[in-house]
Design an enzyme around this catalytic site. Structure first.
Site, PDB file in Angstrom:
ATOM      1  N   PHE A  10      40.867  97.510 -47.997  1.00  0.00           N
ATOM      2  CA  PHE A  10      41.889  96.689 -47.346  1.00  0.00           C
ATOM      3  C   PHE A  10      43.106  97.515 -46.925  1.00  0.00           C
ATOM      4  O   PHE A  10      43.388  97.698 -45.736  1.00  0.00           O
ATOM      5  CB  PHE A  10      42.286  95.546 -48.280  1.00  0.00           C
ATOM      6  CG  PHE A  10      43.567  94.854 -47.940  1.00  0.00           C
ATOM      7  CD1 PHE A  10      43.858  94.471 -46.638  1.00  0.00           C
ATOM      8  CD2 PHE A  10      44.503  94.577 -48.931  1.00  0.00           C
ATOM      9  CE1 PHE A  10      45.051  93.826 -46.328  1.00  0.00           C
ATOM     10  CE2 PHE A  10      45.689  93.937 -48.631  1.00  0.00           C
ATOM     11  CZ  PHE A  10      45.972  93.571 -47.329  1.00  0.00           C
ATOM     12  N   LEU A  33      32.295 102.955 -50.292  1.00  0.00           N
ATOM     13  CA  LEU A  33      31.728 101.727 -49.722  1.00  0.00           C
ATOM     14  C   LEU A  33      31.127 100.827 -50.805  1.00  0.00           C
ATOM     15  O   LEU A  33      29.975 100.413 -50.748  1.00  0.00           O
ATOM     16  CB  LEU A  33      30.685 102.046 -48.649  1.00  0.00           C
ATOM     17  CG  LEU A  33      31.212 102.740 -47.398  1.00  0.00           C
ATOM     18  CD1 LEU A  33      30.072 103.019 -46.420  1.00  0.00           C
ATOM     19  CD2 LEU A  33      32.312 101.915 -46.718  1.00  0.00           C
ATOM     20  N   ALA A  81      40.330 102.794 -55.336  1.00  0.00           N
ATOM     21  CA  ALA A  81      40.496 102.168 -56.648  1.00  0.00           C
ATOM     22  C   ALA A  81      39.742 100.849 -56.686  1.00  0.00           C
ATOM     23  O   ALA A  81      39.594 100.173 -55.670  1.00  0.00           O
ATOM     24  CB  ALA A  81      41.978 101.908 -56.950  1.00  0.00           C
ATOM     25  N   GLU A  82      39.280 100.501 -57.866  1.00  0.00           N
ATOM     26  CA  GLU A  82      38.884  99.122 -58.135  1.00  0.00           C
ATOM     27  C   GLU A  82      40.178  98.357 -58.388  1.00  0.00           C
ATOM     28  O   GLU A  82      41.029  98.800 -59.164  1.00  0.00           O
ATOM     29  CB  GLU A  82      37.974  99.044 -59.361  1.00  0.00           C
ATOM     30  CG  GLU A  82      36.631  99.734 -59.176  1.00  0.00           C
ATOM     31  CD  GLU A  82      35.678  98.941 -58.310  1.00  0.00           C
ATOM     32  OE1 GLU A  82      35.958  97.736 -58.083  1.00  0.00           O
ATOM     33  OE2 GLU A  82      34.673  99.505 -57.863  1.00  0.00           O
ATOM     34  N   SER A  83      40.342  97.184 -57.749  1.00  0.00           N
ATOM     35  CA  SER A  83      41.683  96.590 -57.736  1.00  0.00           C
ATOM     36  C   SER A  83      41.766  95.118 -58.113  1.00  0.00           C
ATOM     37  O   SER A  83      42.869  94.570 -58.098  1.00  0.00           O
ATOM     38  CB  SER A  83      42.308  96.780 -56.345  1.00  0.00           C
ATOM     39  OG  SER A  83      41.593  96.049 -55.377  1.00  0.00           O
ATOM     40  N   THR A  98      36.330 104.628 -61.841  1.00  0.00           N
ATOM     41  CA  THR A  98      36.971 104.960 -60.565  1.00  0.00           C
ATOM     42  C   THR A  98      38.442 105.284 -60.728  1.00  0.00           C
ATOM     43  O   THR A  98      38.923 106.324 -60.258  1.00  0.00           O
ATOM     44  CB  THR A  98      36.798 103.805 -59.568  1.00  0.00           C
ATOM     45  OG1 THR A  98      35.408 103.612 -59.300  1.00  0.00           O
ATOM     46  CG2 THR A  98      37.524 104.100 -58.259  1.00  0.00           C
ATOM     47  N   THR A 132      50.332 100.333 -58.221  1.00  0.00           N
ATOM     48  CA  THR A 132      50.634  98.903 -58.214  1.00  0.00           C
ATOM     49  C   THR A 132      51.799  98.572 -59.131  1.00  0.00           C
ATOM     50  O   THR A 132      52.058  99.289 -60.116  1.00  0.00           O
ATOM     51  CB  THR A 132      49.399  98.104 -58.663  1.00  0.00           C
ATOM     52  OG1 THR A 132      49.737  96.724 -58.829  1.00  0.00           O
ATOM     53  CG2 THR A 132      48.857  98.615 -59.986  1.00  0.00           C
ATOM     54  N   ASP A 133      52.478  97.463 -58.844  1.00  0.00           N
ATOM     55  CA  ASP A 133      53.528  96.991 -59.739  1.00  0.00           C
ATOM     56  C   ASP A 133      52.966  96.409 -61.036  1.00  0.00           C
ATOM     57  O   ASP A 133      53.705  96.223 -62.012  1.00  0.00           O
ATOM     58  CB  ASP A 133      54.423  95.957 -59.044  1.00  0.00           C
ATOM     59  CG  ASP A 133      53.680  94.723 -58.546  1.00  0.00           C
ATOM     60  OD1 ASP A 133      52.447  94.649 -58.692  1.00  0.00           O
ATOM     61  OD2 ASP A 133      54.345  93.826 -57.983  1.00  0.00           O
ATOM     62  N   GLU A 134      51.664  96.147 -61.076  1.00  0.00           N
ATOM     63  CA  GLU A 134      51.083  95.528 -62.268  1.00  0.00           C
ATOM     64  C   GLU A 134      51.117  96.441 -63.489  1.00  0.00           C
ATOM     65  O   GLU A 134      50.959  95.976 -64.621  1.00  0.00           O
ATOM     66  CB  GLU A 134      49.655  95.054 -61.983  1.00  0.00           C
ATOM     67  CG  GLU A 134      49.611  93.963 -60.936  1.00  0.00           C
ATOM     68  CD  GLU A 134      48.272  93.260 -60.854  1.00  0.00           C
ATOM     69  OE1 GLU A 134      47.644  93.052 -61.912  1.00  0.00           O
ATOM     70  OE2 GLU A 134      47.860  92.917 -59.744  1.00  0.00           O
ATOM     71  N   TYR A 158      42.451  96.123 -65.354  1.00  0.00           N
ATOM     72  CA  TYR A 158      42.811  96.739 -64.072  1.00  0.00           C
ATOM     73  C   TYR A 158      44.133  97.477 -64.163  1.00  0.00           C
ATOM     74  O   TYR A 158      44.235  98.664 -63.821  1.00  0.00           O
ATOM     75  CB  TYR A 158      42.877  95.681 -62.966  1.00  0.00           C
ATOM     76  CG  TYR A 158      43.677  96.131 -61.770  1.00  0.00           C
ATOM     77  CD1 TYR A 158      43.281  97.252 -61.032  1.00  0.00           C
ATOM     78  CD2 TYR A 158      44.848  95.464 -61.387  1.00  0.00           C
ATOM     79  CE1 TYR A 158      44.032  97.686 -59.939  1.00  0.00           C
ATOM     80  CE2 TYR A 158      45.587  95.893 -60.299  1.00  0.00           C
ATOM     81  CZ  TYR A 158      45.176  97.008 -59.584  1.00  0.00           C
ATOM     82  OH  TYR A 158      45.920  97.444 -58.515  1.00  0.00           O
ATOM     83  N   LYS A 162      45.111 101.549 -63.863  1.00  0.00           N
ATOM     84  CA  LYS A 162      46.043 102.114 -62.892  1.00  0.00           C
ATOM     85  C   LYS A 162      47.206 102.818 -63.589  1.00  0.00           C
ATOM     86  O   LYS A 162      47.691 103.868 -63.121  1.00  0.00           O
ATOM     87  CB  LYS A 162      46.568 101.031 -61.952  1.00  0.00           C
ATOM     88  CG  LYS A 162      45.548 100.521 -60.950  1.00  0.00           C
ATOM     89  CD  LYS A 162      45.058 101.618 -60.008  1.00  0.00           C
ATOM     90  CE  LYS A 162      46.110 102.032 -59.008  1.00  0.00           C
ATOM     91  NZ  LYS A 162      45.587 103.030 -58.031  1.00  0.00           N
ATOM     92  N   ARG A 222      54.963  86.226 -57.483  1.00  0.00           N
ATOM     93  CA  ARG A 222      54.657  87.567 -57.002  1.00  0.00           C
ATOM     94  C   ARG A 222      55.620  87.925 -55.866  1.00  0.00           C
ATOM     95  O   ARG A 222      56.155  87.053 -55.183  1.00  0.00           O
ATOM     96  CB  ARG A 222      53.209  87.650 -56.484  1.00  0.00           C
ATOM     97  CG  ARG A 222      52.144  87.283 -57.529  1.00  0.00           C
ATOM     98  CD  ARG A 222      52.089  88.307 -58.641  1.00  0.00           C
ATOM     99  NE  ARG A 222      51.028  88.033 -59.616  1.00  0.00           N
ATOM    100  CZ  ARG A 222      51.230  87.425 -60.781  1.00  0.00           C
ATOM    101  NH1 ARG A 222      52.443  87.001 -61.112  1.00  0.00           N
ATOM    102  NH2 ARG A 222      50.229  87.248 -61.624  1.00  0.00           N
ATOM    103  N   HIS A 293      47.116  86.160 -67.830  1.00  0.00           N
ATOM    104  CA  HIS A 293      47.657  86.099 -66.475  1.00  0.00           C
ATOM    105  C   HIS A 293      49.169  86.359 -66.503  1.00  0.00           C
ATOM    106  O   HIS A 293      49.933  85.579 -67.057  1.00  0.00           O
ATOM    107  CB  HIS A 293      47.373  84.722 -65.873  1.00  0.00           C
ATOM    108  CG  HIS A 293      47.462  84.684 -64.385  1.00  0.00           C
ATOM    109  ND1 HIS A 293      47.120  83.569 -63.652  1.00  0.00           N
ATOM    110  CD2 HIS A 293      47.848  85.616 -63.479  1.00  0.00           C
ATOM    111  CE1 HIS A 293      47.286  83.806 -62.365  1.00  0.00           C
ATOM    112  NE2 HIS A 293      47.740  85.046 -62.241  1.00  0.00           N
TER     113      HIS A 293
END
Length: 356
Positions: A10, A33, A81-83, A98, A132-134, A158, A162, A222, A293
């Site tokens: 993406f 891919l 990355a796996e995201s 990854t 990422t901000d996560e 995840y 990261k 978010r 979450h």
């Protein structure tokens, strides 16, 4: 030439398209891919000699070493990355392989390549790691937004993977001197967004007449960043960022998830009304919240503005309208990515309500 990893995903594909739209400098695009990597994202580059695509894994040290030696890129921009948080909860192995092991192997290949460069190429080389901000964890409703000094508190497999990759990148700079840059971005949205994520899932489900699954009460907050703005920020960091530094990239758009869903419904009501005139909001279905979450993310992006002069060009209103219109204009792309395996995964994750 620059090397872009994950350039069929993406954000990566948006970056490659944006780069080549504004520059004559070639891109070497390395992508494994996996399910979210899609050559169709890059269809407009077919036959463009500036775009060299290689199907391969960042964790394949021999392949990466050969590519670096052959193409001699001046920079590496590492998106691969796996995201997806939900996928990491149900199966963390790919995220470890990854995001952690793959980043380690890429760093080692980059270090070997960089170490052999002559001056001034060695001084000019950059390794830009997109994160990422996560990694910062969850914020209380009234807490200040994440700055680059915020403590790391990842709460999902995840975000933990990261965070680990961020630490590796930092260590390779401080231990080996590799000239790295790190960006930590807020939630992206825009064209080519794989429809497992909130915004494209809502758009595609709404158009298909399916329920719109919203986790819990939908009040998770978010900060939303249009992908084109993210691409411009990465270009700016690559151009002028200080080696060893981290730059938070945000859209200054904090919004609860339920407000995002309502906005999408309102835009679809305007741009593609349902037969009978009923609002798409009638399709909203609250589902059980996912484990762990995070309640709120928010990015303080003042450092990148202060040091590099970058601010997002899009408001949320302009960006989300462009995004909804893009999905309306590209039904063939949506149909192509929504394979049987993807539909099965959505049904498993969100329950029968999402796939009815």
């Amino acid at each position: 030439m620059i090397l872009v990893t994950g350039g069929a995903g993406f954000i990566g594909s948006n970056f490659v398209l944006d780069w080549l739209a504004g520059s004559s400098e070639a891109v070497l695009n390395l992508d494994k891919l996996t399910y979210a990597g899609n050559r169709a994202n890059l269809a407009t580059l077919q036959g463009d000699a500036r775009h060299v695509f290689v199907h391969g894994d960042v964790g394949d040290s021999a392949l990466v070493g050969r590519l670096l030696a052959e193409h001699q890129p001046r920079a590496i921009v590492h998106f691969a990355a796996e995201s997806h948080v939900d996928r990491s909860i149900h199966g963390a192995g790919d995220f470890i392989d990854t995001n952690i092991v793959g980043t380690f192997r890429l760093l080692e290949a980059a270090r070997a390549y960089w170490g052999g460069l002559p001056e001034p190429e060695k001084a000019a080389f950059r390794f830009l790691h997109v994160s990422t901000d996560e990694v910062y964890g969850s914020l209380a409703p009234d807490a200040p937004a994440f700055t680059e000094q915020h403590v790391y508190e990842p709460n999902s497999p995840y975000s933990a993977s990261k965070a680990a990759s961020d630490h590796l990148v930092r260590a390779w700079h401080h231990t080996h001197g590799l000239p790295v840059l790190t960006t930590n971005c807020s939630n992206n949205y825009g064209p080519f967004h794989f429809p497992e994520k909130l915004i494209p899932l809502m758009i595609t489900n709404a158009l298909a007449g399916k329920p719109l699954p919203v986790y819990g009460d939908g009040m998770q907050v978010r900060d939303w960043l249009y992908v084109g703005d993210h691409c411009s920020a990465i270009r700016r960091v690559l151009e002028a960022g200080r080696p060893g530094q981290t730059y938070n990239v945000g859209g200054w758009n904090e919004k609860p998830n339920i407000d995002i869903v309502h906005t999408i419904c309102a835009l679809l009501d305007e741009l593609r009304p349902r037969e009978g005139g009923q609002s798409y909001r009638a399709q909203i279905a609250h589902v059980k919240d996912r484990p762990g979450h995070d309640r709120r993310y928010a990015i303080d992006a003042r450092k990148i503005e202060r040091e590099l002069g970058w601010r997002p060009a899009e408001t949320f209103d302009t960006g989300i309208r462009k995004t909804v219109q893009w999905y309306l204009d590209h039904p063939d792309w949506v149909a192509q990515v929504q394979s049987g395996a993807y539909r099965d995964w959505v049904a498993t994750q969100y329950g029968a309500a999402a796939s009815a």
